[in-house]
Design a protein around this motif. Structure first.
Motif, mmCIF file in Angstrom:
data_model
loop_
_atom_site.group_PDB
_atom_site.id
_atom_site.type_symbol
_atom_site.label_atom_id
_atom_site.label_comp_id
_atom_site.label_asym_id
_atom_site.label_seq_id
_atom_site.Cartn_x
_atom_site.Cartn_y
_atom_site.Cartn_z
ATOM 1 N N SER A 3 0.775 -1.364 0.107
ATOM 2 C CA SER A 3 0.024 0.032 -0.015
ATOM 3 C C SER A 3 0.989 1.252 0.162
ATOM 4 O O SER A 3 2.120 1.221 0.431
ATOM 5 C CB SER A 3 -0.822 0.061 1.204
ATOM 6 O OG SER A 3 -0.194 0.084 2.397
ATOM 7 N N VAL A 4 0.040 2.595 -0.326
ATOM 8 C CA VAL A 4 0.898 3.660 -0.303
ATOM 9 C C VAL A 4 1.274 4.128 1.091
ATOM 10 O O VAL A 4 2.304 4.606 1.288
ATOM 11 C CB VAL A 4 -0.227 4.818 -0.906
ATOM 12 C CG1 VAL A 4 0.356 6.188 -0.798
ATOM 13 C CG2 VAL A 4 -0.584 4.434 -2.213
ATOM 14 N N SER A 5 0.409 3.762 2.249
ATOM 15 C CA SER A 5 0.684 4.053 3.507
ATOM 16 C C SER A 5 2.164 3.274 3.884
ATOM 17 O O SER A 5 2.729 4.065 4.852
ATOM 18 C CB SER A 5 -0.514 3.746 4.289
ATOM 19 O OG SER A 5 -1.018 2.468 4.150
ATOM 20 N N GLU A 6 2.142 2.048 3.579
ATOM 21 C CA GLU A 6 3.475 1.340 3.676
ATOM 22 C C GLU A 6 4.609 2.124 3.276
ATOM 23 O O GLU A 6 5.631 1.978 3.670
ATOM 24 C CB GLU A 6 3.362 -0.021 3.394
ATOM 25 C CG GLU A 6 2.208 -1.009 4.161
ATOM 26 C CD GLU A 6 1.962 -2.249 3.509
ATOM 27 O OE1 GLU A 6 2.188 -3.446 4.176
ATOM 28 O OE2 GLU A 6 2.048 -2.342 2.324
ATOM 29 N N TRP A 7 4.283 2.738 1.892
ATOM 30 C CA TRP A 7 5.521 3.266 1.270
ATOM 31 C C TRP A 7 5.830 4.423 2.103
ATOM 32 O O TRP A 7 7.313 4.717 2.244
ATOM 33 C CB TRP A 7 5.054 3.644 0.015
ATOM 34 C CG TRP A 7 5.934 4.551 -0.797
ATOM 35 C CD1 TRP A 7 7.038 4.243 -1.798
ATOM 36 C CD2 TRP A 7 5.572 5.953 -0.949
ATOM 37 N NE1 TRP A 7 7.413 5.451 -2.094
ATOM 38 C CE2 TRP A 7 6.794 6.472 -1.654
ATOM 39 C CE3 TRP A 7 4.880 6.949 -0.425
ATOM 40 C CZ2 TRP A 7 6.837 7.919 -2.323
ATOM 41 C CZ3 TRP A 7 4.738 8.204 -0.844
ATOM 42 C CH2 TRP A 7 5.827 8.776 -1.561
ATOM 43 N N TRP A 8 4.915 5.245 2.644
ATOM 44 C CA TRP A 8 4.948 6.424 3.350
ATOM 45 C C TRP A 8 5.781 6.082 4.574
ATOM 46 O O TRP A 8 6.500 7.046 5.119
ATOM 47 C CB TRP A 8 3.872 7.295 3.509
ATOM 48 C CG TRP A 8 4.227 8.510 4.010
ATOM 49 C CD1 TRP A 8 4.115 8.880 5.498
ATOM 50 C CD2 TRP A 8 4.568 9.739 3.680
ATOM 51 N NE1 TRP A 8 4.286 10.298 5.772
ATOM 52 C CE2 TRP A 8 4.687 10.970 4.445
ATOM 53 C CE3 TRP A 8 4.943 10.234 2.234
ATOM 54 C CZ2 TRP A 8 5.155 12.107 4.137
ATOM 55 C CZ3 TRP A 8 5.253 11.505 2.086
ATOM 56 C CH2 TRP A 8 5.446 12.521 2.942
#
Length: 353
Positions: A116-121
């Motif tokens: 997910s994008v939140s994991e990337w951040w």
């Protein structure tokens, strides 16, 4: 016909009848019959020609090659980080929604599918300031301003972009937020920018008090869909010199090459703006006017095994769309990796190891 033969046929007919009755009962059962398909995306690692704007700052290995240092400046540790969007030029509502979905995916209210994008951040949030405060994991779109009249023309420079910010602030659609805010200026595909397509696809800096009244961190990203998609929307467009003789462009995840390309650049600039907002925090090199930052170190890498012309292992769905992370509302995005201060290497949520 013998009695034995009659018995055999009678048994056969009785057996067939039982099978038929069983089939009818099964077909009328209240339990639905589920047919399953393999819905998992393919994992691919295509080799593509290098984009024409390449700084060759791809580092996958040891930090011995990368002297990323902290220079004692602040990071964006406020909770939340307030993003003020400035839409310059003409934008379709669908384009605005796609970009906002990416931003909301950084700190979503509902958990997205992995990776997910939140994991990337999360990698970005590992960076700290001298007090030990981390880059915030909470992002909020705190305000929007649209300038569809091109009030500063269709050709902008690094100085006039600050005038665009000043106009937005003075029109009072949102406040001057010099403590918790960052300003994200997005220009439409018919707006040119100084060095756009030749040297940059986006950049970040801070405003001058003489022009805006305050020192405000900001980032600019342009839509390259009409001007240079092979440069700033790579790998959804490939350089023209290939002449059809090499690998084709990858299919963008949301069907808009310009905006899908922007999203990776937006991610790149937000990561750097958050970890180096005043150009005195996290960067490599000795020249703060030309720092190598946490996005620069991983430019062009989207998955494990990237480098040497390969973008890394990414996913391709049944429609052929290429992505490496998921966002809110079922969105898919292809976003470059970020340098991890823990791993001392480029990192992303879709890593295979």
């Amino acid at each position: 016909m013998s009695q034995q033969s009659h018995f055999s046929l009678s048994f056969f007919y009785a057996f067939v009848s039982l099978l038929f009755i069983h089939h009818v009962l099964a077909s009328t059962s209240t339990t639905p019959q589920v047919q399953t398909f393999n819905t998992k995306p393919d994992i691919i690692n295509p080799k593509l020609p290098p984009r024409t704007l390449s700084s060759s700052k791809k580092f996958e290995g040891s930090s011995d090659l990368v002297h990323l240092r902290y220079h004692m400046g602040p990071v964006l540790s406020s909770t939340p980080i307030n993003i003020y969007l400035i839409w310059y030029g003409r934008w379709a509502n669908s384009q605005k929604l796609l970009i906002k979905d990416f931003l909301y995916s950084i700190s979503p209210t509902t958990v997205a599918a992995k990776p997910s994008v939140s994991e990337w951040w999360r990698t970005v949030s590992l960076y700290t300031d001298q007090t030990g405060a981390n880059v915030s994991r909470s992002i909020l779109i705190a305000g929007e301003y649209t300038d569809s009249a091109y009030s500063h023309g269709t050709g902008l420079t690094r100085l006039t972009i600050q005038q665009v910010i000043a106009s937005a602030v003075k029109s009072a659609p949102f406040p001057v937020d010099h403590k918790n805010g960052i300003y994200l200026i997005l220009t439409s595909q018919d707006v040119t920018m100084q060095d756009f397509c030749r040297a940059v696809c986006g950049f970040h800096y801070f405003t001058f008090p003489s022009m805006v009244g305050y020192t405000l961190p900001y980032a600019w990203v342009g839509n390259s869909g009409k001007q240079c998609p092979e440069v700033c929307s790579y790998p959804f467009a490939v350089p023209g010199y290939m002449g059809g003789g090499g690998p084709g462009a990858l299919k963008s995840p949301n069907g808009d090459v310009g905006v899908d390309g922007m999203i990776s650049v937006i991610g790149h600039e937000l990561a750097e703006l958050s970890s180096n907002p005043l150009v005195n925090a996290w960067y490599a090199g000795e020249d703060p006017t030309a720092p190598t930052e946490i996005g620069d170190l991983c430019e062009g890498l989207y998955g494990t095994g990237g480098g040497g012309g390969y973008i890394g292992h990414v996913m391709r769905d049944r429609q052929g769309k290429t992505f490496n992370m998921n966002g809110r509302r079922g969105r898919k995005f292809l976003v470059q990796w970020i340098w991890s201060p823990e791993l001392k290497a480029c990192s992303g949520p879709n890593a295979l190891d």
